[in-house]
Structures are given as structure tokens and as C-alpha cells.
Design a protein around this motif. Structure first.
Motif, PDB file in Angstrom:
ATOM      1  N   ARG A  29       0.829  -1.204   0.000  1.00 47.85           N
ATOM      2  CA  ARG A  29       0.000   0.000   0.000  1.00 47.85           C
ATOM      3  C   ARG A  29       0.863   1.253   0.000  1.00 47.85           C
ATOM      4  NH1 ARG A  29      -4.734  -1.345   4.444  1.00 47.85           N
ATOM      5  NH2 ARG A  29      -5.794  -2.948   3.210  1.00 47.85           N
ATOM      6  N   ALA A  30       1.907   1.250   0.746  1.00 46.78           N
ATOM      7  CA  ALA A  30       2.794   2.424   0.790  1.00 46.78           C
ATOM      8  C   ALA A  30       3.444   2.657  -0.551  1.00 46.78           C
ATOM      9  CB  ALA A  30       3.856   2.229   1.873  1.00 46.78           C
ATOM     10  N   ASP A  31       3.846   1.570  -1.219  1.00 40.66           N
ATOM     11  CA  ASP A  31       4.465   1.708  -2.554  1.00 40.66           C
ATOM     12  C   ASP A  31       3.463   2.273  -3.560  1.00 40.66           C
ATOM     13  OD1 ASP A  31       6.817   0.705  -1.576  1.00 40.66           O
ATOM     14  OD2 ASP A  31       6.440  -1.357  -2.266  1.00 40.66           O
ATOM     15  N   ILE A  64       1.475   6.706  -6.960  1.00 37.76           N
ATOM     16  CA  ILE A  64       0.399   7.640  -7.336  1.00 37.76           C
ATOM     17  C   ILE A  64       0.856   9.092  -7.135  1.00 37.76           C
ATOM     18  CG2 ILE A  64      -1.910   8.463  -6.704  1.00 37.76           C
ATOM     19  CD1 ILE A  64      -2.632   5.534  -6.083  1.00 37.76           C
ATOM     20  N   SER A  65       1.527   9.327  -6.011  1.00 34.05           N
ATOM     21  CA  SER A  65       2.009  10.681  -5.724  1.00 34.05           C
ATOM     22  C   SER A  65       3.001  11.137  -6.774  1.00 34.05           C
ATOM     23  CB  SER A  65       2.670  10.712  -4.335  1.00 34.05           C
ATOM     24  OG  SER A  65       1.732  10.383  -3.331  1.00 34.05           O
ATOM     25  N   VAL A  85       3.113  10.139  -9.894  1.00 29.83           N
ATOM     26  CA  VAL A  85       2.383  10.401 -11.139  1.00 29.83           C
ATOM     27  C   VAL A  85       1.689  11.769 -11.078  1.00 29.83           C
ATOM     28  CG1 VAL A  85       0.446   9.673 -12.576  1.00 29.83           C
ATOM     29  CG2 VAL A  85       2.064   7.976 -11.703  1.00 29.83           C
ATOM     30  N   VAL A  86       1.051  12.017  -9.921  1.00 31.96           N
ATOM     31  CA  VAL A  86       0.368  13.314  -9.764  1.00 31.96           C
ATOM     32  C   VAL A  86       1.355  14.463  -9.839  1.00 31.96           C
ATOM     33  CG1 VAL A  86      -0.945  14.760  -8.155  1.00 31.96           C
ATOM     34  CG2 VAL A  86      -1.545  12.343  -8.438  1.00 31.96           C
ATOM     35  N   ALA A  87       2.503  14.327  -9.172  1.00 33.59           N
ATOM     36  CA  ALA A  87       3.513  15.375  -9.190  1.00 33.59           C
ATOM     37  C   ALA A  87       4.031  15.608 -10.598  1.00 33.59           C
ATOM     38  CB  ALA A  87       4.661  14.999  -8.255  1.00 33.59           C
ATOM     39  N   LEU A  88       4.172  14.514 -11.369  1.00 34.87           N
ATOM     40  CA  LEU A  88       4.656  14.651 -12.744  1.00 34.87           C
ATOM     41  C   LEU A  88       3.642  15.390 -13.608  1.00 34.87           C
ATOM     42  CD1 LEU A  88       6.774  13.978 -14.872  1.00 34.87           C
ATOM     43  CD2 LEU A  88       5.621  11.786 -15.247  1.00 34.87           C
ATOM     44  N   VAL A  89       2.358  15.049 -13.420  1.00 34.86           N
ATOM     45  CA  VAL A  89       1.306  15.715 -14.197  1.00 34.86           C
ATOM     46  C   VAL A  89       1.263  17.210 -13.876  1.00 34.86           C
ATOM     47  CG1 VAL A  89      -1.197  15.885 -14.537  1.00 34.86           C
ATOM     48  CG2 VAL A  89      -0.092  13.650 -14.447  1.00 34.86           C
ATOM     49  N   VAL A  90       1.342  17.530 -12.577  1.00 32.25           N
ATOM     50  CA  VAL A  90       1.335  18.942 -12.176  1.00 32.25           C
ATOM     51  C   VAL A  90       2.539  19.672 -12.746  1.00 32.25           C
ATOM     52  CG1 VAL A  90       1.509  20.510 -10.208  1.00 32.25           C
ATOM     53  CG2 VAL A  90      -0.011  18.526 -10.090  1.00 32.25           C
ATOM     54  N   ALA A  91       3.716  19.024 -12.704  1.00 30.25           N
ATOM     55  CA  ALA A  91       4.925  19.648 -13.236  1.00 30.25           C
ATOM     56  C   ALA A  91       4.806  19.899 -14.729  1.00 30.25           C
ATOM     57  CB  ALA A  91       6.135  18.773 -12.928  1.00 30.25           C
ATOM     58  N   LEU A  92       4.240  18.930 -15.470  1.00 30.02           N
ATOM     59  CA  LEU A  92       4.047  19.103 -16.914  1.00 30.02           C
ATOM     60  C   LEU A  92       3.049  20.226 -17.204  1.00 30.02           C
ATOM     61  CD1 LEU A  92       3.932  15.369 -18.093  1.00 30.02           C
ATOM     62  CD2 LEU A  92       5.766  17.027 -18.490  1.00 30.02           C
ATOM     63  N   PHE A  93       1.979  20.293 -16.407  1.00 29.51           N
ATOM     64  CA  PHE A  93       0.965  21.326 -16.581  1.00 29.51           C
ATOM     65  C   PHE A  93       1.556  22.716 -16.371  1.00 29.51           C
ATOM     66  CE2 PHE A  93      -2.261  24.143 -14.805  1.00 29.51           C
ATOM     67  CZ  PHE A  93      -3.274  24.041 -15.746  1.00 29.51           C
ATOM     68  N   LEU A  94       2.289  22.877 -15.264  1.00 28.37           N
ATOM     69  CA  LEU A  94       2.908  24.161 -14.967  1.00 28.37           C
ATOM     70  C   LEU A  94       3.969  24.523 -15.986  1.00 28.37           C
ATOM     71  CD1 LEU A  94       3.224  23.898 -11.067  1.00 28.37           C
ATOM     72  CD2 LEU A  94       1.520  25.165 -12.374  1.00 28.37           C
TER      73      LEU A  94
END
Length: 263
Positions: free
Chosen positions: A8-10, A15-16, A18-27
Motif C-alpha cells: 500500500r505504501a508503494d 500515485i504521488s 504520477v500526480v507530481a509529474l502531471v502537475v509539473a508538466l501542466f505548470l
């Protein structure tokens, strides 16, 4: 089957990420890529192009990373041909680099307009008509004529010009205008000794202007009698149509008793 705590921790870590990558690409897309490709955030103050010639514009705007396009061409009296008279956007506005400035320039040659009929019109009416057609009022030449401030002749380059003749817009039209005084000279009429009523009748019949009347005391003459005039009659004195005779009359400018009774 149970999922281990480590699994679960992995999963949360992945997921975190992936989310951080999406936000970085968006910005990065909106704050790095778009500004780089569109010069977003880089703006230029639009310069004032008024009065500049078309020849000057090319290099002047290139140096400021701007372009231009001629939107319209019109004739303006007194303006330098092929010079800027208006622009859009206006000077002082902020625009992106490479923005096209639409300019309005003066034409090289003046268009022809038909000369209007100005004779027998009032001076103010003639001036309004000239302005409406883009013509300029030249000299006003006053000539002896009873029609005060009425146009007697219209002149172009010193010569009479007929209505309907084509002239370049911006041309100067001289006007001969009546000064309210006729050319004809005649002997000064003698109204001394007459009543004011009779004197006014003679003056009006001679096409003279309304007289200036001054009232005086004279016990030797009945009230309302003209005792003096200027200019005087006789001695070869002449007067012209439209001019004035000054009168000195016995009494005051109040109605006379006889006049009050008749009213």
C-alpha cells in the motif's frame, strides 16, 4: 487475499509521483513553453506614428519588432502627402511583439470636386459650403454693392470660375462680397427744415441707410423739425447709395404730444 502494508505504501508513492509529474508538466506547459513560443508577458508600447511618412515606417517599426498595414488613404487639406494621420492601436497602448499596426495615411494627389454656386449666397453660407467640399476660403474682396455680405463673384487663381468646374480639393476660392454701399453717387438731399417724418421718407426713398438722430433744444423751431444734417446739402456734396446722413432734430426722442394723441 490481503495486501501488505508495504505494498500500500508503494502504491501511494507511485500515485504521488504520477500526480507530481502531471502537475509539473501542466505548470511547465503554461509558464515555460507557452511564454517561450508566443512571447507571452513580453509587450511593447505602441509609438506615436502621426506625421511620419510611409518611407520612415518600415525601418522605424522593424527596430521595435512591429509591423504595419495601410488601412485607408484619404486627402487632408494642408497635410503632407503619404503621411500618417491616424493609427490603430493608438500610441501608448501595450501590444505583443510582432503586432500589426493599422495606419491611415494622406493621399498623394487631391481629388477633384465640382465648384459650387456661391454667388448671391451670404458670406457665412458660402464659407460653410466651401468647408463641406474640402475647399478653402481665400481672400474676401469687398466691392460696392447694396447686398451687404452677399457673394457677388467667385474667383479661382484670380479669375471667375463657373459652378460645376472641377477644381482640386483644398484649392483656395476668393470671394467678392458686397459692402452694403452702392456705386452710384448723387447730390446730398436737403432735409433741413423738414419734419423728421418727411426727412426719413426722403432718406429711405434715396436708398440711404437709417440716419443717426440727435435731439437738440431750439425754441425757434417746432418740435420734430430737422435743423441740421451731415453731410450738408449743396456745394457739390455727393453721397452714395447705402451711406448715412446724420440728423439734428428739435425736441427729445420721446413721442410728441400730437403723436401720443393719434396713437
Amino acid at each position: 487475499m490481503k495486501i501488505s502494508t508495504n505494498s500500500r505504501a508503494d502504491l501511494f508513492v507511485h500515485i504521488s509521483l504520477v500526480v507530481a509529474l502531471v502537475v509539473a508538466l501542466f505548470l511547465g506547459f503554461f509558464f515555460l513553453y507557452l511564454p517561450f513560443t508566443t512571447n507571452h508577458g513580453q509587450s511593447i508600447t505602441v509609438p506615436d506614428l502621426s506625421g511620419m511618412s510611409v518611407e520612415q515606417l518600415e525601418d522605424y517599426l522593424d527596430e521595435r519588432n512591429l509591423r504595419y498595414e495601410v488601412a485607408d488613404c484619404t486627402f487632408v487639406v494642408g497635410a503632407k502627402p503619404l503621411s500618417v494621420i491616424r493609427q490603430h492601436p493608438k500610441s501608448g497602448m501595450r501590444v505583443k511583439e510582432g503586432r500589426k499596426i493599422y495606419i491611415y495615411i494622406t493621399s498623394l494627389n487631391a481629388p477633384d470636386v465640382k465648384m459650387p454656386q456661391l454667388e448671391d449666397r451670404t458670406l457665412s453660407s458660402a464659407e460653410g459650403e466651401l468647408a463641406r467640399l474640402g475647399l478653402q476660403r481665400g481672400k474676401i474682396i469687398y466691392v460696392p454693392d447694396l447686398a451687404h455680405n452677399s457673394v457677388r463673384r467667385q474667383l479661382y487663381n484670380g479669375n471667375p470660375i463657373q459652378p460645376g468646374t472641377l477644381v482640386p480639393q483644398g484649392s483656395k476660392i476668393d470671394l467678392e462680397v458686397g459692402n452694403g454701399i452702392g456705386n452710384t453717387e448723387f447730390d446730398v438731399p436737403n432735409v433741413v427744415g423738414s419734419t423728421l417724418e418727411d426727412a426719413l421718407f426722403v432718406i429711405k426713398g434715396s436708398n440711404l441707410a437709417k440716419p443717426l438722430i440727435q435731439y437738440v433744444d431750439d425754441a425757434s423751431q417746432p418740435p420734430g423739425t430737422v435743423v441740421r444734417q451731415n453731410p450738408e446739402a449743396g456745394a457739390g456734396n455727393k453721397i452714395r447709395v447705402g451711406e448715412t446722413i446724420d440728423l439734428w432734430v428739435v425736441g427729445t426722442n420721446d413721442p410728441q404730444p400730437e403723436q401720443q394723441q393719434n396713437e
